[in-house]
Design a protein around this motif. Structure first.
Motif, PDB file in Angstrom:
ATOM      1  N   TYR A 119       0.691  -1.210   0.107  1.00  0.00           N
ATOM      2  CA  TYR A 119      -0.240   0.141   0.241  1.00  0.00           C
ATOM      3  C   TYR A 119       1.110   1.385   0.236  1.00  0.00           C
ATOM      4  O   TYR A 119       2.339   1.136   1.027  1.00  0.00           O
ATOM      5  CB  TYR A 119      -0.949   0.362   1.552  1.00  0.00           C
ATOM      6  N   SER A 120       0.235   2.297  -0.564  1.00  0.00           N
ATOM      7  CA  SER A 120       1.011   3.705  -0.502  1.00  0.00           C
ATOM      8  C   SER A 120      -0.020   4.539  -1.026  1.00  0.00           C
ATOM      9  O   SER A 120      -1.285   4.586  -1.326  1.00  0.00           O
ATOM     10  CB  SER A 120       2.105   3.322  -2.169  1.00  0.00           C
ATOM     11  N   ILE A 121       0.642   5.880  -0.430  1.00  0.00           N
ATOM     12  CA  ILE A 121       0.262   7.276  -0.212  1.00  0.00           C
ATOM     13  C   ILE A 121      -0.262   7.708  -1.170  1.00  0.00           C
ATOM     14  O   ILE A 121       0.899   7.943  -2.185  1.00  0.00           O
ATOM     15  CB  ILE A 121       0.950   7.954   0.481  1.00  0.00           C
ATOM     16  N   ASN A 122      -1.595   7.785  -1.580  1.00  0.00           N
ATOM     17  CA  ASN A 122      -1.355   8.835  -3.007  1.00  0.00           C
ATOM     18  C   ASN A 122      -1.166  10.112  -2.954  1.00  0.00           C
ATOM     19  O   ASN A 122      -1.782  10.539  -2.203  1.00  0.00           O
ATOM     20  CB  ASN A 122      -3.129   8.159  -2.697  1.00  0.00           C
ATOM     21  N   THR A 123      -0.688   9.793  -4.229  1.00  0.00           N
ATOM     22  CA  THR A 123       0.272  12.032  -4.162  1.00  0.00           C
ATOM     23  C   THR A 123       0.189  12.175  -5.545  1.00  0.00           C
ATOM     24  O   THR A 123      -0.264  12.850  -5.861  1.00  0.00           O
ATOM     25  CB  THR A 123       1.405  11.417  -4.347  1.00  0.00           C
ATOM     26  N   THR A 124      -1.064  11.598  -6.086  1.00  0.00           N
ATOM     27  CA  THR A 124      -1.849  11.823  -7.234  1.00  0.00           C
ATOM     28  C   THR A 124      -2.681  12.933  -7.250  1.00  0.00           C
ATOM     29  O   THR A 124      -4.062  12.941  -6.385  1.00  0.00           O
ATOM     30  CB  THR A 124      -2.961  10.357  -8.401  1.00  0.00           C
ATOM     31  N   ASP A 125      -2.549  13.821  -8.153  1.00  0.00           N
ATOM     32  CA  ASP A 125      -3.690  15.386  -8.176  1.00  0.00           C
ATOM     33  C   ASP A 125      -3.904  15.140  -9.504  1.00  0.00           C
ATOM     34  O   ASP A 125      -3.899  16.370 -10.624  1.00  0.00           O
ATOM     35  CB  ASP A 125      -2.418  15.992  -7.825  1.00  0.00           C
ATOM     36  N   ALA A 126      -5.396  15.000  -9.560  1.00  0.00           N
ATOM     37  CA  ALA A 126      -5.668  14.072 -11.030  1.00  0.00           C
ATOM     38  C   ALA A 126      -6.302  15.355 -11.322  1.00  0.00           C
ATOM     39  O   ALA A 126      -6.215  16.236 -12.804  1.00  0.00           O
ATOM     40  CB  ALA A 126      -6.633  13.143 -11.230  1.00  0.00           C
ATOM     41  N   ASN A 127      -6.422  16.359 -10.842  1.00  0.00           N
ATOM     42  CA  ASN A 127      -7.385  17.780 -11.101  1.00  0.00           C
ATOM     43  C   ASN A 127      -6.793  19.247 -10.633  1.00  0.00           C
ATOM     44  O   ASN A 127      -7.295  19.559 -11.140  1.00  0.00           O
ATOM     45  CB  ASN A 127      -8.696  17.607 -10.230  1.00  0.00           C
ATOM     46  N   GLY A 128      -5.623  18.988 -11.031  1.00  0.00           N
ATOM     47  CA  GLY A 128      -4.541  19.604 -10.289  1.00  0.00           C
ATOM     48  C   GLY A 128      -4.340  20.982  -9.934  1.00  0.00           C
ATOM     49  O   GLY A 128      -4.708  22.014  -9.884  1.00  0.00           O
ATOM     50  N   ASN A 129      -5.723  20.490  -8.736  1.00  0.00           N
ATOM     51  CA  ASN A 129      -5.922  22.051  -7.576  1.00  0.00           C
ATOM     52  C   ASN A 129      -4.874  22.531  -6.828  1.00  0.00           C
ATOM     53  O   ASN A 129      -4.941  23.262  -5.258  1.00  0.00           O
ATOM     54  CB  ASN A 129      -6.764  21.807  -6.781  1.00  0.00           C
ATOM     55  N   GLY A 130      -3.368  21.370  -6.675  1.00  0.00           N
ATOM     56  CA  GLY A 130      -2.312  21.538  -5.979  1.00  0.00           C
ATOM     57  C   GLY A 130      -2.536  21.040  -5.101  1.00  0.00           C
ATOM     58  O   GLY A 130      -0.932  20.757  -3.951  1.00  0.00           O
ATOM     59  N   SER A 131      -3.530  19.582  -4.569  1.00  0.00           N
ATOM     60  CA  SER A 131      -3.174  18.586  -3.250  1.00  0.00           C
ATOM     61  C   SER A 131      -3.957  17.857  -3.833  1.00  0.00           C
ATOM     62  O   SER A 131      -5.102  17.518  -4.430  1.00  0.00           O
ATOM     63  CB  SER A 131      -4.051  19.473  -2.448  1.00  0.00           C
ATOM     64  N   ALA A 132      -3.507  16.661  -3.829  1.00  0.00           N
ATOM     65  CA  ALA A 132      -4.106  15.554  -4.016  1.00  0.00           C
ATOM     66  C   ALA A 132      -4.812  14.974  -2.633  1.00  0.00           C
ATOM     67  O   ALA A 132      -5.444  13.489  -3.056  1.00  0.00           O
ATOM     68  CB  ALA A 132      -2.569  14.447  -3.876  1.00  0.00           C
ATOM     69  N   TYR A 133      -4.841  15.620  -1.698  1.00  0.00           N
ATOM     70  CA  TYR A 133      -6.081  14.773  -0.202  1.00  0.00           C
ATOM     71  C   TYR A 133      -7.190  14.854  -1.189  1.00  0.00           C
ATOM     72  O   TYR A 133      -7.460  13.282  -0.616  1.00  0.00           O
ATOM     73  CB  TYR A 133      -5.102  16.217   0.946  1.00  0.00           C
ATOM     74  N   ASP A 134      -7.584  15.251  -1.542  1.00  0.00           N
ATOM     75  CA  ASP A 134      -9.239  15.531  -1.983  1.00  0.00           C
ATOM     76  C   ASP A 134      -9.567  14.425  -3.506  1.00  0.00           C
ATOM     77  O   ASP A 134     -10.533  13.910  -3.404  1.00  0.00           O
ATOM     78  CB  ASP A 134      -9.377  16.639  -2.774  1.00  0.00           C
ATOM     79  N   GLU A 135      -8.745  13.796  -3.640  1.00  0.00           N
ATOM     80  CA  GLU A 135      -8.885  13.168  -4.570  1.00  0.00           C
ATOM     81  C   GLU A 135      -8.933  11.153  -3.442  1.00  0.00           C
ATOM     82  O   GLU A 135      -9.484  10.435  -4.201  1.00  0.00           O
ATOM     83  CB  GLU A 135      -7.383  12.661  -5.020  1.00  0.00           C
ATOM     84  N   LEU A 136      -8.766  11.027  -1.984  1.00  0.00           N
ATOM     85  CA  LEU A 136      -8.863  10.476  -1.345  1.00  0.00           C
ATOM     86  C   LEU A 136     -10.531  10.077  -1.204  1.00  0.00           C
ATOM     87  O   LEU A 136     -11.237   8.890  -0.714  1.00  0.00           O
ATOM     88  CB  LEU A 136      -8.897  10.559  -0.498  1.00  0.00           C
ATOM     89  N   PHE A 137     -11.275  11.138  -1.720  1.00  0.00           N
ATOM     90  CA  PHE A 137     -12.617  11.994  -1.442  1.00  0.00           C
ATOM     91  C   PHE A 137     -14.096  12.090  -2.703  1.00  0.00           C
ATOM     92  O   PHE A 137     -15.219  12.524  -2.510  1.00  0.00           O
ATOM     93  CB  PHE A 137     -12.861  12.417   0.012  1.00  0.00           C
ATOM     94  N   LEU A 138     -13.294  11.504  -3.506  1.00  0.00           N
ATOM     95  CA  LEU A 138     -13.914  11.560  -4.565  1.00  0.00           C
ATOM     96  C   LEU A 138     -14.732  10.522  -4.943  1.00  0.00           C
ATOM     97  O   LEU A 138     -14.737   9.646  -5.193  1.00  0.00           O
ATOM     98  CB  LEU A 138     -13.237  12.356  -6.459  1.00  0.00           C
ATOM     99  N   ALA A 139     -15.578  10.868  -6.259  1.00  0.00           N
ATOM    100  CA  ALA A 139     -16.436   9.558  -6.771  1.00  0.00           C
ATOM    101  C   ALA A 139     -15.689   8.384  -7.536  1.00  0.00           C
ATOM    102  O   ALA A 139     -16.173   7.430  -7.621  1.00  0.00           O
ATOM    103  CB  ALA A 139     -17.560  10.166  -7.946  1.00  0.00           C
ATOM    104  N   ASP A 140     -14.927   8.765  -7.803  1.00  0.00           N
ATOM    105  CA  ASP A 140     -13.564   7.992  -8.212  1.00  0.00           C
ATOM    106  C   ASP A 140     -12.452   7.042  -7.658  1.00  0.00           C
ATOM    107  O   ASP A 140     -11.835   6.422  -8.259  1.00  0.00           O
ATOM    108  CB  ASP A 140     -12.911   8.065 -10.022  1.00  0.00           C
ATOM    109  N   ASN A 141     -12.756   7.340  -6.502  1.00  0.00           N
ATOM    110  CA  ASN A 141     -11.653   6.656  -5.288  1.00  0.00           C
ATOM    111  C   ASN A 141     -11.121   5.689  -5.448  1.00  0.00           C
ATOM    112  O   ASN A 141     -10.448   5.316  -4.696  1.00  0.00           O
ATOM    113  CB  ASN A 141     -11.735   7.515  -4.163  1.00  0.00           C
ATOM    114  N   ASP A 142     -12.127   4.511  -6.151  1.00  0.00           N
ATOM    115  CA  ASP A 142     -11.620   2.936  -6.307  1.00  0.00           C
ATOM    116  C   ASP A 142     -10.338   3.178  -7.510  1.00  0.00           C
ATOM    117  O   ASP A 142     -10.444   1.826  -7.866  1.00  0.00           O
ATOM    118  CB  ASP A 142     -13.030   2.436  -6.607  1.00  0.00           C
ATOM    119  N   SER A 143     -10.422   4.321  -8.382  1.00  0.00           N
ATOM    120  CA  SER A 143      -9.297   3.952  -9.425  1.00  0.00           C
ATOM    121  C   SER A 143      -7.984   5.267  -9.610  1.00  0.00           C
ATOM    122  O   SER A 143      -7.799   4.771 -10.617  1.00  0.00           O
ATOM    123  CB  SER A 143     -10.548   3.433 -10.314  1.00  0.00           C
TER     124      SER A 143
END
Length: 539
Positions: A260-284
């Motif tokens: 397991y690894s800390i997610n650092t993908t900032d797919a929406n480019g807002n400067g923080s990858a934290y919110d990716e954890l709580f989006l509708a596609d957080n399974d992928s």
């Protein structure tokens, strides 16, 4: 693809609660047109469907979804969903959340004056009792199957039973330990006995579960057992009177060194990858690599009025636009207190004319402030008192709404244990002086903060690594994820005057409450029926 939950026979003899039920909270077998018990366990392929019911019992509330054929009657079906009740008991009772609704028993949670007949404490007990019952039935019936796959299925069921008991000892303390299907009135066990059972189960099944990352998304592997042991041992001093921080450190290391690894993908480019954890596609979207144990939700295949559907809808009100969150409307209930907001004071980048914070450089400060009051003067029916929380949404990384075109049901999965928490467990043990390496702990904290800030401007040094910092950092990282009450108790801040927040104990500026509030009461109807049970002190 998210694991689907199958409609199957609710193999239910509620071992913890059967003889305590009466008309207002009956649990009984349902769905008579489903598979017979014999057919369900005719093969491992069929048994997998029964295993899905054990997972579904944490995410869904009945056989139809979102409502209409409830597993538990006598309580609103959506309210009875596991993670919604976990939020009610572990977040609404703390500085993290208030709710404006007046459902019987709900305002008592933040005011910390609940009684033994409270609908929410009672509903949670029954939900966890049901999970134990389902697991016991599965373990008994799956024992007739042979092969490594069947062994792994049974190990998963034992994990889920251990997880239910982890919740029971955290929330209720001394509860019956029931390991098989029975119709006898259960005896009451001590908190220490339940602790030892959970510990022994997790240690025994760790090698029977699939290897790290080898299971389907949404199902547990051996890392989940290690992670739950890390959490169990971290709370051992509170729950048993014996410190086990060294053991927590040991299993934290095993988790951290897994796949397991800390997610650092900032797919929406807002400067923080934290919110990716709580989006509708957080399974992928990369978040799934951090999720060790999560509850799966899908707006088409697993509909509920609990889960993240609750967390998204209930947190929208005032001037907020529901469409910005991928849903069709707000329920105008949940907000937070200034005590949580103030934990981000070091990161404030803008204040309004009254000097209240409205922007932050820490991406975890996910608050909606437009038209919202920083101070809470009235909780009931006043959504604009208190900042809103925007942490959970039904929007994916590309800005698209979740699968349900109506916007009613949410796709976002909810992590129950993620790697970031285990980083914080390690750092807490170090801060307590119970082992580990300070430099390593600081590096783990900074990895989380660099994700939140998008750079190293929020990094800390070894001098910052105090217990007060760890308590606050856990709040910043994990708020609204069902952890807060447990943390506050461990730091001796839940009932005491050491730490006050708005309307703690029912007082506007907060007040201490009786220490017995660290445990919830056993349901009064169970106590009245089963002479083997003794109520928790104070109730």
């Amino acid at each position: 693809m998210k694991i689907k939950h199958f409609k199957i026979l609710a193999l239910l003899i509620p071992a913890l609660a059967l003889h305590a039920c009466h008309a207002d909270l009956d649990q009984e077998p349902i769905d008579p047109d489903s598979f017979t018990e014999t057919n369900v366990f005719a093969s491992t392929a069929e048994a997998k469907g029964a295993l899905a019911k054990l997972y579904a019992s944490l995410s869904l509330t009945g056989q139809e979804g979102p409502a209409g054929d409830a597993d538990i009657s006598g309580i609103d079906e959506g309210t009875s969903q596991y993670s919604r009740m976990l939020f009610s008991l572990n977040e609404l009772t703390t500085d993290h959340a208030v709710v404006g609704w007046g459902d019987p028993g709900l305002p008592n949670l933040h005011a910390m004056n609940w009684g033994a007949s409270n609908d929410f404490t009672t509903g949670m007990y029954y939900r966890l009792a049901q999970e134990v019952s389902f697991a016991n039935s599965f373990i008994d019936n799956a024992g007739r199957l042979e092969g490594e796959e069947a062994e792994a299925f049974i190990a998963e069921a034992r994990f889920l039973r251990a997880f239910a008991y982890y919740n029971l000892i955290d929330l209720f303390g001394n509860v019956p330990l029931v390991k098989e299907v029975t119709t006898s009135l259960p005896e009451q066990n001590t908190r220490t006995e339940i602790f030892e059972f959970v510990e022994s189960e997790l240690l025994e099944i760790q090698d029977q579960l699939l290897e790290s990352g080898a299971n389907e998304y949404g199902r547990v592997d051996r890392v989940a057992a290690w992670a739950l042991l890390s959490k169990l041992y971290l709370n051992a001093e509170v729950w048993t009177g014996t410190e086990m921080y060294a053991e927590s450190l040991e299993f934290s290391n095993k988790v951290i060194n897994s796949s397991y690894s800390i997610n650092t993908t900032d797919a929406n480019g807002n400067g923080s990858a934290y919110d990716e954890l709580f989006l509708a596609d957080n399974d992928s979207n990369g978040a799934q690599d951090e999720f060790i144990f999560a509850i799966n939700f899908d707006g088409i295949n697993s509909r509920t009025y609990g889960g993240t559907t609750f967390l998204v809808h209930a947190a929208i009100g005032g001037s907020m636009k529901a469409s910005d969150f991928g849903v069709n409307g707000g329920w105008g209930g949940l907000r937070t207190t200034k005590a949580l907001v103030n934990k981000f004071d070091y990161a404030v980048t803008e204040r309004d004319g009254d000097g209240d914070p409205i922007a932050w450089s820490d991406g975890r400060a996910m608050f909606y402030t437009d038209g919202q009051e920083f101070e809470i003067n009235t909780i009931a029916n006043t959504f604009t008192d208190g900042y809103a929380v925007t942490k959970f949404t039904n929007i994916d990384s590309e800005g698209n709404q979740g699968n349900d075109e109506s916007g009613e049901y949410v796709d976002t999965d909810l992590p129950l244990i993620r790697l970031a928490e285990i980083y914080l467990n390690y750092a807490e043990v170090v801060a307590r002086g119970e082992g580990g390496d300070v430099g390593t702990a600081v590096a783990y904290i900074n990895e989380l903060r660099e994700r939140a800030f998008g750079d190293n401007s929020g990094n800390i040094t070894a001098a910052d690594l105090t217990l007060d910092f760890i308590e606050a950092e856990r709040s910043r990282e994990l708020y609204w994820e069902g952890q807060r009450r447990t943390d506050l108790i461990r730091f001796n801040d839940f009932t005491t005057a050491n730490y006050l927040w708005p309307f703690k104990g029912g007082a506007k500026n907060g007040t201490a409450v009786e220490p017995f509030r660290e445990l919830f009461p056993l349901p009064s109807n169970i106590i009245s029926v089963n002479p083997n049970l003794t109520q928790n002190p104070g109730y």
